[in-house]
Enzyme design. Structure first.
Site, mmCIF file in Angstrom:
data_model
loop_
_atom_site.group_PDB
_atom_site.id
_atom_site.type_symbol
_atom_site.label_atom_id
_atom_site.label_comp_id
_atom_site.label_asym_id
_atom_site.label_seq_id
_atom_site.Cartn_x
_atom_site.Cartn_y
_atom_site.Cartn_z
ATOM 1 N N GLU A 1 64.829 54.406 42.308
ATOM 2 C CA GLU A 1 65.642 55.492 41.742
ATOM 3 C C GLU A 1 64.812 56.707 41.352
ATOM 4 O O GLU A 1 65.307 57.837 41.382
ATOM 5 C CB GLU A 1 66.447 55.000 40.531
ATOM 6 C CG GLU A 1 67.570 54.035 40.872
ATOM 7 C CD GLU A 1 67.129 52.574 40.895
ATOM 8 O OE1 GLU A 1 65.894 52.322 40.835
ATOM 9 O OE2 GLU A 1 67.990 51.683 40.980
ATOM 10 N N PHE B 1 74.914 42.840 29.907
ATOM 11 C CA PHE B 1 73.998 42.827 31.039
ATOM 12 C C PHE B 1 73.848 44.240 31.608
ATOM 13 O O PHE B 1 74.837 44.911 31.876
ATOM 14 C CB PHE B 1 74.523 41.864 32.124
ATOM 15 C CG PHE B 1 73.655 41.846 33.349
ATOM 16 C CD1 PHE B 1 72.336 41.397 33.278
ATOM 17 C CD2 PHE B 1 74.132 42.296 34.570
ATOM 18 C CE1 PHE B 1 71.526 41.393 34.399
ATOM 19 C CE2 PHE B 1 73.324 42.294 35.705
ATOM 20 C CZ PHE B 1 72.012 41.842 35.616
ATOM 21 N N GLN B 2 72.627 44.676 31.750
ATOM 22 C CA GLN B 2 72.274 46.012 32.267
ATOM 23 C C GLN B 2 72.882 47.145 31.451
ATOM 24 O O GLN B 2 73.287 48.173 31.988
ATOM 25 C CB GLN B 2 72.628 46.124 33.752
ATOM 26 C CG GLN B 2 71.778 45.167 34.586
ATOM 27 C CD GLN B 2 71.821 45.417 36.076
ATOM 28 O OE1 GLN B 2 72.840 45.820 36.602
ATOM 29 N NE2 GLN B 2 70.708 45.148 36.749
ATOM 30 N N LYS C 1 82.019 51.380 33.579
ATOM 31 C CA LYS C 1 82.605 50.614 34.687
ATOM 32 C C LYS C 1 84.143 50.640 34.675
ATOM 33 O O LYS C 1 84.776 50.754 35.725
ATOM 34 C CB LYS C 1 82.091 49.172 34.558
ATOM 35 C CG LYS C 1 82.685 48.154 35.489
ATOM 36 C CD LYS C 1 81.880 48.005 36.746
ATOM 37 C CE LYS C 1 82.468 46.908 37.630
ATOM 38 N NZ LYS C 1 82.011 46.993 39.001
ATOM 39 N N MET D 1 41.329 64.799 40.097
ATOM 40 C CA MET D 1 41.421 65.712 38.965
ATOM 41 C C MET D 1 40.892 65.054 37.693
ATOM 42 O O MET D 1 40.245 65.707 36.864
ATOM 43 C CB MET D 1 42.871 66.164 38.773
ATOM 44 C CG MET D 1 43.030 67.303 37.806
ATOM 45 S SD MET D 1 42.022 68.734 38.241
ATOM 46 C CE MET D 1 43.227 69.799 39.006
HETATM 47 C C1 LIG Z 1 52.607 59.805 36.716
HETATM 48 C C2 LIG Z 1 51.288 60.406 36.334
HETATM 49 N N1 LIG Z 1 50.312 59.624 35.820
HETATM 50 C C3 LIG Z 1 49.107 60.169 35.500
HETATM 51 C C4 LIG Z 1 48.865 61.504 35.672
HETATM 52 C C5 LIG Z 1 47.519 62.115 35.270
HETATM 53 N N2 LIG Z 1 46.829 62.663 36.459
HETATM 54 C C6 LIG Z 1 46.841 63.975 36.770
HETATM 55 S S1 LIG Z 1 46.042 64.322 38.184
HETATM 56 C C7 LIG Z 1 45.605 62.723 38.402
HETATM 57 C C8 LIG Z 1 44.811 62.297 39.599
HETATM 58 C C9 LIG Z 1 45.556 62.460 40.867
HETATM 59 O O1 LIG Z 1 44.849 61.813 41.885
HETATM 60 P P1 LIG Z 1 45.219 62.036 43.397
HETATM 61 O O2 LIG Z 1 46.659 61.925 43.611
HETATM 62 O O3 LIG Z 1 44.370 61.134 44.222
HETATM 63 O O4 LIG Z 1 44.859 63.553 43.646
HETATM 64 P P2 LIG Z 1 43.463 64.329 43.605
HETATM 65 O O5 LIG Z 1 43.307 64.866 42.219
HETATM 66 O O6 LIG Z 1 42.396 63.363 43.968
HETATM 67 O O7 LIG Z 1 43.639 65.418 44.613
HETATM 68 C C10 LIG Z 1 46.088 61.936 37.350
HETATM 69 C C11 LIG Z 1 45.864 60.481 37.219
HETATM 70 C C12 LIG Z 1 49.934 62.276 36.181
HETATM 71 N N3 LIG Z 1 49.830 63.588 36.346
HETATM 72 N N4 LIG Z 1 51.118 61.701 36.532
#
Ligand SMILES: Cc1ncc(C[n+]2csc(CCOP(=O)(O)OP(=O)(O)O)c2C)c(N)n1
Length: 574
Positions: free
Chosen positions: A53, A115-116, A165, A482
């Site tokens: 979802e 439920f749910q 529902k 990042m």
């Molecule tokens: C759902 C979620 N969890 C954690 C983060 C924190 N976060 C921001 S950038 C990043 C790394 C992303 O890695 P990748 O997709 O491999 O991209 P890259 O930076 O290597 O280009 C993380 C963990 C986020 N933005 N969203």
């Protein structure tokens, strides 16, 4: 004369059809099976069966961003509804029009821990523009019409409609009545800017010696690009876009000085810092733009145009606030300038542009080629060249997102689709699927990283079922790039949990879902293999591109500094 009777589930679908909805993105479950039955029995609205979802919400969101229409989601009660929460928050943060229809247990059982049963209205309260609990069968069409109206007018946003529902059961029927237009006493968003404020704004603009136009996602959402371009050309002012505003003016326009903010261009941030007047249009001075608010442009007079009065002076005090739809206000500004027979102050403009062009020279390319390793920026440049700048680029979150924003100049609005506000990893692929559904003949790219792509990878299956041949450009740096960059810059290079020590074979994985997988690991074959990937028409191609894993995104604002306090490259400040 007999009036035709409908059950609630039929009313839901009939109301959606009456609102010209083409697609619903969803996943079935007990509380909404009657709606699924009603969908089965008609042909006006097509249901897209996702695999999770969360992906339904991002797909609806991508569809909404690409088209300007309201994205529609359908989920069952309990886990189906809670799986939508991240997608609702993503849409909320970026002001995207979305209606989420969520099942609920029968009204007689609400509060029984049935439920749910989950209170999805309660769970989503802080991240929706509005929500409805449907408590009467006859109300369903008008509740849905109001949900659409609220989602798409004023400052757009997501609206949740909870459908118990018992409202949907086949045996409970009523006539279908839906008002022709929606009017609500308690909700009347402003559209025109107040004439006095328009006059004040124009007086401030005409007295400026160093004006900058700073625009955000509001320009894109209100389809104000043409008017914005007219205004900028009339003023011959420099213009900078936020991450959400890219494409609001063509990235190739001579007055465009690049994105501003955390990973903005040096010239954009320096122009902001040195401006005497800032004309902010549909932008909200968020922390990824301002850096330290205490140090943000202390000498500038700020004109802030926004549809949402609560956004004005929220983080940065506006000297001239203007509440209104940004397209309408820009038109008012142009008319007022014309009425005053506006003539640009050529002398001040010339010296302002001379200064800006000097800042442009500080770091014109932004990265250094390696000759051997593939630089992620080179991939984006190749993507731009191959698609001739004419693609829907849907991004995940991380370094790849910033490289795409920096190195793919967007010629048009609605072509850059990314989660700017919430920064939701897992957004890219489903958003690209929504855009591809809307524009099947256009190039639609999902730019992603090896971390983000795994957050909604199951949707590769949906892509096959509905023939959605997006091109996935995965900048594989074997890490959460990042996070790794921040650890390099702030945590002494301690890479705590930023390396994924096991990664799937993405080529085989794509193939197992029925798609084409291509790995690129040599710089010499980058262009050729990418060109090949983009020439494959009716099949999804997953490009797994092994890029330099040590690369950082620059420029980057120095933490807690002024807007133009920036790292130009590793170890060097502007
Ligand atoms: C759902 C979620 N969890 C954690 C983060 C924190 N976060 C921001 S950038 C990043 C790394 C992303 O890695 P990748 O997709 O491999 O991209 P890259 O930076 O290597 O280009 C993380 C963990 C986020 N933005 N969203």
């Amino acid at each position: 004369m007999s009036t035709q009777l409908y059950n609630g589930a039929e009313m839901v679908v009939k109301a959606l059809a009456a609102l010209d909805v083409k697609y619903i993105f969803g996943y079935p479950g007990g509380s909404v099976l009657d709606i699924y039955d009603a969908i089965f029995n008609q042909e006006d609205v097509e249901h897209i069966l996702v695999r999770h979802e969360q992906a339904a919400t991002h797909m609806a969101d991508g569809y909404a961003r690409a088209t300007g229409e309201v994205g529609v989601v359908l989920a069952t009660s309990g886990p189906g509804a809670t799986n939508c929460v991240t997608g609702i928050a993503t849409a909320y943060m970026d002001s995207i029009p979305m209606v989420v229809l969520a099942g609920q247990v029968a009204t007689s059982m609400i509060g029984d821990d049935a439920f749910q049963e989950t209170d999805i209205v309660g769970c989503s309260r802080p991240i929706v523009k509005h929500s409805y609990n449907c408590r009467s069968l006859e109300d369903i069409p008008n509740v849905i019409a109001k949900a659409f109206y609220i989602a798409s007018t004023g400052r757009p946003g997501p609206v949740v409609v909870e459908l118990p529902k018992d409202m949907l059961l086949p045996q409970n029927t009523a006539p279908f009545t839906m008002d022709k237009s929606v009017s609500m006493r308690s909700y009347n968003p402003t559209s025109k800017g107040h004439p006095k404020q328009i006059k004040k704004a124009v007086k401030t603009i005409t007295s400026a010696k160093r004006l900058v136009v700073y625009t955000g996602g509001g320009i894109v959402l209100s389809d104000a690009s043409e008017l914005l371009t007219q205004l900028v050309e009339k003023l011959n002012a420099p213009i900078t876009n936020t991450l959400m505003g890219l494409g609001g003016i063509s990235g190739e326009h001579p007055n465009f000085i690049g994105m501003l903010g955390m990973h903005g261009s040096i010239e954009a941030n320096k122009t902001m810092a040195n401006a005497d007047v800032i004309l902010a249009l549909g932008a909200r001075f968020d922390d990824r733009v301002t850096n330290n608010v205490q140090k943000f442009c202390p000498n500038a007079t700020i004109i802030h145009v926004d549809i949402d009065p609560t956004s004005i002076s929220k983080t940065i005090n506006a000297h001239v606030p203007v509440v209104g739809l940004v397209d309408i206000v820009i038109k008012q500004l142009i008319d007022e300038l014309d009425a005053n027979d506006y003539q640009p102050d050529e002398e001040s403009l010339a010296s302002w542009w001379q200064q800006i062009n000097q800042w442009r020279e500080i770091n014109p390319k932004g990265y250094q080629e390696d000759g051997e390793k593939i630089k992620p920026q080179q991939v984006v440049e190749a993507m731009y060249e191959i698609t001739e700048g004419d693609a829907y680029v849907c991004s995940d979150v991380g370094q790849h997102q910033m490289f795409a924003a920096q190195y793919y100049p967007f010629a048009k609005p609605r072509r850059w689709i990314n989660s700017g506000g919430l920064g939701t990893m897992g957004f890219g692929l489903p958003a690209a699927m929504g855009a591809k559904l809307a524009f099947p003949d256009s190039h639609v790219i999902c730019i992603t990283g090896d971390g983000s792509i795994q957050m909604n990878i199951q949707e590769l299956s949906t892509c096959l079922q509905y023939n959605l041949p997006v091109v996935i450009v995965s900048l594989n740096n074997r890490s959460l790039g990042m996070v790794r960059q921040w650890q390099d810059m702030i945590y002494g290079g301690r890479h705590s949990s930023s390396y994924m020590e096991s990664l799937p074979d993405f080529v085989k994985l794509a193939e197992s879902y029925g798609h084409v997988g291509i790995q690129i690991n040599q710089l010499s074959e980058l262009k050729e293999k990418m060109t090949e990937a983009f020439s494959i028409k009716n099949r999804l191609v997953f490009l797994d591109i092994l890029v330099d894993e040590t690369e950082h995104v620059y420029p980057m604002q120095v933490r807690h500094g002024a807007v133009d306090d920036m790292w130009v490259r590793k170890g060097e400040r502007a």
